[in-house]
Design an enzyme around this catalytic site. Structure first.
Site, mmCIF file in Angstrom:
data_model
loop_
_atom_site.group_PDB
_atom_site.id
_atom_site.type_symbol
_atom_site.label_atom_id
_atom_site.label_comp_id
_atom_site.label_asym_id
_atom_site.label_seq_id
_atom_site.Cartn_x
_atom_site.Cartn_y
_atom_site.Cartn_z
ATOM 1 N N GLU A 271 -5.541 -8.240 14.093
ATOM 2 C CA GLU A 271 -4.985 -6.937 13.744
ATOM 3 C C GLU A 271 -6.039 -5.847 13.883
ATOM 4 O O GLU A 271 -5.731 -4.704 14.194
ATOM 5 C CB GLU A 271 -4.425 -6.965 12.314
ATOM 6 C CG GLU A 271 -3.536 -5.767 12.001
ATOM 7 C CD GLU A 271 -2.748 -5.931 10.717
ATOM 8 O OE1 GLU A 271 -1.644 -6.516 10.770
ATOM 9 O OE2 GLU A 271 -3.228 -5.497 9.653
ATOM 10 N N LYS B 222 0.829 -1.209 0.000
ATOM 11 C CA LYS B 222 0.000 0.000 0.000
ATOM 12 C C LYS B 222 0.866 1.263 0.000
ATOM 13 O O LYS B 222 0.616 2.198 -0.755
ATOM 14 C CB LYS B 222 -0.929 -0.013 1.214
ATOM 15 C CG LYS B 222 -1.998 1.063 1.166
ATOM 16 C CD LYS B 222 -3.025 0.842 2.261
ATOM 17 C CE LYS B 222 -4.077 1.928 2.253
ATOM 18 N NZ LYS B 222 -5.080 1.744 3.295
ATOM 19 N N LYS C 242 7.638 -2.291 13.282
ATOM 20 C CA LYS C 242 8.384 -2.007 12.046
ATOM 21 C C LYS C 242 9.443 -0.929 12.285
ATOM 22 O O LYS C 242 10.575 -1.025 11.823
ATOM 23 C CB LYS C 242 7.425 -1.520 10.954
ATOM 24 C CG LYS C 242 6.524 -2.590 10.357
ATOM 25 C CD LYS C 242 5.642 -1.934 9.302
ATOM 26 C CE LYS C 242 4.640 -2.905 8.721
ATOM 27 N NZ LYS C 242 3.757 -2.242 7.730
ATOM 28 N N GLY D 29 -5.317 -2.876 4.403
ATOM 29 C CA GLY D 29 -4.589 -3.995 3.807
ATOM 30 C C GLY D 29 -5.276 -5.331 3.985
ATOM 31 O O GLY D 29 -5.360 -6.135 3.052
ATOM 32 N N ARG D 30 -5.811 -5.577 5.176
ATOM 33 C CA ARG D 30 -6.439 -6.878 5.446
ATOM 34 C C ARG D 30 -7.829 -6.998 4.820
ATOM 35 O O ARG D 30 -8.462 -8.041 4.919
ATOM 36 C CB ARG D 30 -6.479 -7.144 6.948
ATOM 37 C CG ARG D 30 -7.145 -6.067 7.786
ATOM 38 C CD ARG D 30 -6.807 -6.232 9.257
ATOM 39 N NE ARG D 30 -7.300 -5.160 10.102
ATOM 40 C CZ ARG D 30 -6.670 -3.994 10.263
ATOM 41 N NH1 ARG D 30 -5.555 -3.744 9.599
ATOM 42 N NH2 ARG D 30 -7.162 -3.069 11.067
ATOM 43 N N GLU E 101 9.740 -5.798 4.300
ATOM 44 C CA GLU E 101 9.826 -7.155 3.766
ATOM 45 C C GLU E 101 9.552 -7.188 2.267
ATOM 46 O O GLU E 101 10.285 -7.817 1.488
ATOM 47 C CB GLU E 101 8.833 -8.086 4.481
ATOM 48 C CG GLU E 101 9.088 -8.264 5.966
ATOM 49 C CD GLU E 101 8.336 -7.284 6.836
ATOM 50 O OE1 GLU E 101 8.087 -7.620 8.007
ATOM 51 O OE2 GLU E 101 7.982 -6.190 6.347
ATOM 52 N N HIS F 245 -6.580 -35.313 15.966
ATOM 53 C CA HIS F 245 -5.563 -36.206 16.542
ATOM 54 C C HIS F 245 -4.457 -35.423 17.228
ATOM 55 O O HIS F 245 -3.375 -35.957 17.490
ATOM 56 C CB HIS F 245 -4.986 -37.107 15.440
ATOM 57 C CG HIS F 245 -5.997 -38.045 14.866
ATOM 58 N ND1 HIS F 245 -6.150 -39.341 15.304
ATOM 59 C CD2 HIS F 245 -6.941 -37.856 13.909
ATOM 60 C CE1 HIS F 245 -7.132 -39.919 14.624
ATOM 61 N NE2 HIS F 245 -7.628 -39.034 13.778
#
Length: 543
Positions: free
Chosen positions: A355, A208, A509, A269-270, A214, A386
């Protein structure tokens, strides 16, 4: 939105009194008292998704009191504020309009900003033309070969949304191979380069701000590797796409303007998979299927806006979550998917929910003294049966669960009964968690206690919701994602927090950028606390 401490409301106080009675109830007793309990506590969306919330520690009175809380917190006007484009993301002074991205043909709400509507249509047209040129082999790489592989470079919402949807819709995939690069572990790039041919790969860089550490770190090394093969910078126009709000930085990176796709600041963003950030989804399943994804979400948007709260699926599920998180103090929710294609769904919800609602400051700028976001986790059935299901059945934690399963499978294996066995486990687990077996009724009876029966006892009374979906297709998946988006929004409104910023993420960040400078110099670190300094200096010693 109304800025009220929820604990100071009349409804919250009434709920607490009610909780003192209900906490003693067992789910099996609630069914004995109400022979129509399933009918009274289940809803169906468009005859495609059945939601059964009857296996919860709630009564009709609980729902009534929870709805009273929603009304006292003015949820209805908060919903309208979002749909009408008001700047409800107060800390960033932005509107929240991911719903506008999928309101294509229907006008079930009034978004007065015609510029936004026009921009969305224009962007969708560009996505359509571009994606079809790639899929139909008309877009060629710098050596004249058609594109075979797509690499999505992004993190957070620019990664988890496209990853989850493309995996969930695997049966609808075309010839293109989709890869994801998110983490800055060099291993990811090394392994990726083994799978793709540079001259037949399209790299989509999605950020964005176009400053995410990253994403930019990975993008820069990919660009460097590409230019080793392609030599000329002008060849980037055949292989690099930029998706961002920041056009200047995209162009500065070396991406051509025609390869730039706009993100808007009113899309978090999400919540961005519905936008150009979903370009990798479109390339994977085709534009027509992407429109069906949008249509499914849009129909859920309409349900959320128009349906009275007592029949409103996202509202009811949000209230039930608040009920457990704040009154039963459950703190966590598990999402169990009985479909391998949905294996990334709980991770996607984990980010969307945690978030959004992982906040400790309310809308009045006060520290909260109630529970806000739940811890979301999960896995795929039957694998998890399991492993951690032992704790669900016989542990000491109360962990509400969402169980999700498609009725139809795309993969019948040689006419076997695989899917029937999968469904039988789905139904069995929801029943066992709720009702238990209760082999030992009297722990004072020494004969019973001394027998091995005691170790097989499962008390039940573990709440869960069941989601039966006709099939996992683009429309149904769009509806399911939007359902959870609105559930998360409702929780944030009622809990009096801002759901659409993520300052905690930004803080982490910022510190990492500072520490990177320290790691690159040769001096002993003295900048931080004793632990951080010691860890950094230990690293420097063995670097």
């Amino acid at each position: 939105m109304k800025n009220t401490n929820p604990k100071n409301t009349v409804s919250w106080k009434n709920l607490f009194k009610h909780y003192k009675k209900v906490k003693k109830y067992h789910i099996k007793d609630l069914f004995l008292k109400d022979i129509n309990r399933f009918k009274n506590f289940s809803l169906c969306f468009k005859k495609k998704i059945l939601i059964d919330f009857s296996k919860n520690r709630i009564t009709q009175n609980t729902i009534k009191k929870l709805l009273s809380l929603a009304n006292e917190m003015d949820l209805k006007n908060a919903i309208r504020s979002m749909y009408f484009g008001k700047k409800i993301n107060k800390t960033e002074n932005r509107a929240v309009l991911h719903v506008a991205l999928r309101n294509l043909k229907s006008n079930f709400y009034v978004l007065k900003n015609l510029k936004i509507k026009f921009s969305i249509k224009k962007m969708l047209k560009k996505i359509k033309i571009f994606s079809e040129s790639i899929i139909n082999k008309k877009w060629l790489g710098y050596t004249g070969k058609y594109i075979t592989d797509i690499v999505n470079i992004g993190i957070g919402g620019s990664h988890l949304g496209p990853l989850m949807v493309s995996k969930a819709l695997t049966p609808f995939k075309n010839r293109l191979k989709l890869h994801f690069l998110s983490n800055i572990d060099g291993t990811n790039i090394k392994e990726l380069l083994k799978k793709v041919k540079i001259d037949q790969t399209l790299f989509i860089i999605c950020s964005k701000t176009f400053t995410t550490q990253e994403t930019l770190t990975n993008a820069k090394i990919i660009k460097k590797i590409f230019l080793k093969h392609a030599i000329l910078k002008k060849n980037m126009k055949y292989h690099f796409i930029g998706i961002s709000e920041n056009e200047k930085k995209v162009l500065k990176f070396g991406i051509e303007k025609k390869n730039f796709f706009k993100l808007w600041n009113w899309v978090g963003g999400r919540y961005s998979l519905w936008s150009a950030a979903g370009l990798s989804i479109v390339l994977s399943i085709g534009f027509k299927n992407f429109l069906l994804l949008l249509k499914g979400a849009s129909d859920m948007d309409k349900h959320f806006l128009k349906t009275p709260f007592k029949k409103n699926i996202p509202v009811l599920l949000a209230l039930i979550s608040i009920w457990y998180n704040n009154f039963f103090k459950s703190e966590t929710e598990a999402v169990i998917v009985y479909d391998e294609y949905l294996s990334h769904f709980y991770e996607y919800l984990q980010q969307s929910s945690m978030e959004s609602n992982g906040k400790n400051i309310d809308r009045n700028m006060n520290l909260v003294n109630w529970q806000t976001g739940s811890i979301i986790w999960g896995s795929t059935g039957t694998n998890c049966q399991h492993s951690f299901f032992q704790l669900l059945h016989q542990g000491t934690k109360l962990i509400p669960c969402d169980f999700i399963v498609p009725i139809k499978t795309y993969n019948s294996v040689f006419n076997s009964d695989h899917h029937l066995k999968l469904l039988s486990n789905f139904f069995a687990q929801t029943k066992a968690l709720s009702f238990g077996n209760n082999n030992i009724k009297n722990f004072k009876n020494k004969k019973e206690v001394n027998s091995n029966k005691i170790f097989k006892n499962c008390f039940g009374n573990q709440p869960n919701n069941s989601f039966l979906i006709t099939e996992i297709n683009p429309y149904n998946l769009g509806s399911l994602i939007a359902l959870y988006e609105h559930k998360i929004f409702c929780q944030g409104v009622i809990l009096n927090i801002f759901s659409f910023d993520q300052w905690g993420v930004e803080y982490g960040k910022k510190i990492s950028v500072e520490i990177l400078k320290v790691l690159k110099n040769k001096y002993k670190c003295k900048n931080y606390d004793n632990s951080t300094n010691s860890l950094i200096n230990f690293f420097k010693k063995f670097k």
